[in-house]
Design a protein around this motif. Sequence first.
Motif, PDB file in Angstrom:
ATOM      1  N   ASN A 233       0.767  -1.156   0.068  1.00 14.23           N
ATOM      2  CA  ASN A 233      -0.062  -0.053   0.012  1.00 14.23           C
ATOM      3  C   ASN A 233       0.914   1.218  -0.139  1.00 14.23           C
ATOM      4  O   ASN A 233       1.170   1.856   1.085  1.00 14.23           O
ATOM      5  N   GLU A 266      -1.092   3.189  -4.411  1.00 12.55           N
ATOM      6  CA  GLU A 266      -2.381   3.071  -4.038  1.00 12.55           C
ATOM      7  C   GLU A 266      -3.009   4.148  -3.605  1.00 12.55           C
ATOM      8  O   GLU A 266      -4.051   4.325  -3.848  1.00 12.55           O
ATOM      9  N   GLU A 316      -4.653  -2.354  -0.856  1.00 16.25           N
ATOM     10  CA  GLU A 316      -3.468  -2.554  -2.017  1.00 16.25           C
ATOM     11  C   GLU A 316      -4.432  -3.033  -3.016  1.00 16.25           C
ATOM     12  O   GLU A 316      -4.886  -3.986  -3.212  1.00 16.25           O
TER      13      GLU A 316
END
Length: 421
Positions: A233, A266, A316
């Motif tokens: 992420n 992300e 993610e």
Amino acid sequence: MTDQALDPQIHIHELGQRARKAARRLVSASTDAKNAALREAARALRSASAELIEANDRDVASVAGKKPDSFIDRLRLDDERIEGMANALEEIAELPDPVGRSLATFERPNGLKIERVAVPIGVIGMIYESRPNVGADASALCLKSGNAVILRGGSESRHSTRVIVDCMQAGLEAAGLPRDAVQTVQTTDRAAVAALLKADKFVDLVIPRGGRGLVELVRDQASVPTLLHLDGNCHSYIHEAADVAKAVDVIRNAKLRRTGVCGATESIVIDRSLAGQAVPALADAMAADCELRGDAEAVAIDGRIAPASEEDWDTEYLGPIASVKIVDGLDEAIAWVEDHSSHHTDAILTDDDEAARRFLLGVDSAVVMHNASTQFSDGGEFGMGAEIGIATGKMHARGPVGLEQLCSFKYLVHGSGQTRP
């Protein structure tokens, strides 16, 4: 023997025995021999490209319609990607041999001379999902660093993996090195993974590369030491002193160059002082190709941004979706990233060097960037030739794991008859 006929426990035991024997030979293998094996394996990959694409087509067909496009993209091989694998092997052959490096030397008052030198870890178990090129990269890095490797790719890539391993073994044999230095688990039975995670008699380190589910499975079940690669992420923060046009261009690349890689951005964080300019610019550049989900302030600025849920901040996506969060200054941005990042790779976009320094030091991620796409978080881009994964922990190795990170060390002590009083 068919996959189904193999007993997973016995199979892993046999692979481990052969790998341990091969690892003992690799310890003393010359740099020239290891490099020759890599170059011959690259040649074998190119020669087998048609066979490899045919095998890969079977793998892709087995999951078509069952997996998202990002998964299929990671699985698929073509001539360009096969050439990329071969080039990576040749690049690793050109890198310095990490084995035997002197890490430190010192002499004690009693005359003992002590050296700390780099040595292979031994036998690596590599468990990964979908991306068959990981098998080639991992094999090459393990070989050059003097380690034997047992590959356990996902069942969806089994046909591709077998061809890749055949090519690696052809290179080893051509260079006079043991073919068992690179092996693959020959059964898709999941019990083989459990057996590999418990094979501490033969395996020195297990490295998982895949989704959070795989990594958590390895973390929770392994008795073998592990080097973990958690999800990506990754955040890109547009600071108040950023060049907005340049920042948006970088973020588009960081998100959309390849959405299924772990270094893809992300989460996009934007300073409130320039949100009125940056949010529409971001939507102009990305909304047609990427779903943007933002907080209430971002949604109010530009209607092309959909409302985000609390879950979005920690997700993610591995696809064409990104979250957008507006923050009030650098300190809040650092706090937000620290709270929501998976500590893989995060970036600040700014022309203020002091702000960049504070972000780089304040964000505790494996890789922190200034004015660059997070998709540069890659062993090849770091000059490592390739990587076996991105380590998100803090022990032994962190960030891209290349040749040096696949070595341990030992002490060599030279005396002249000293005895301890």
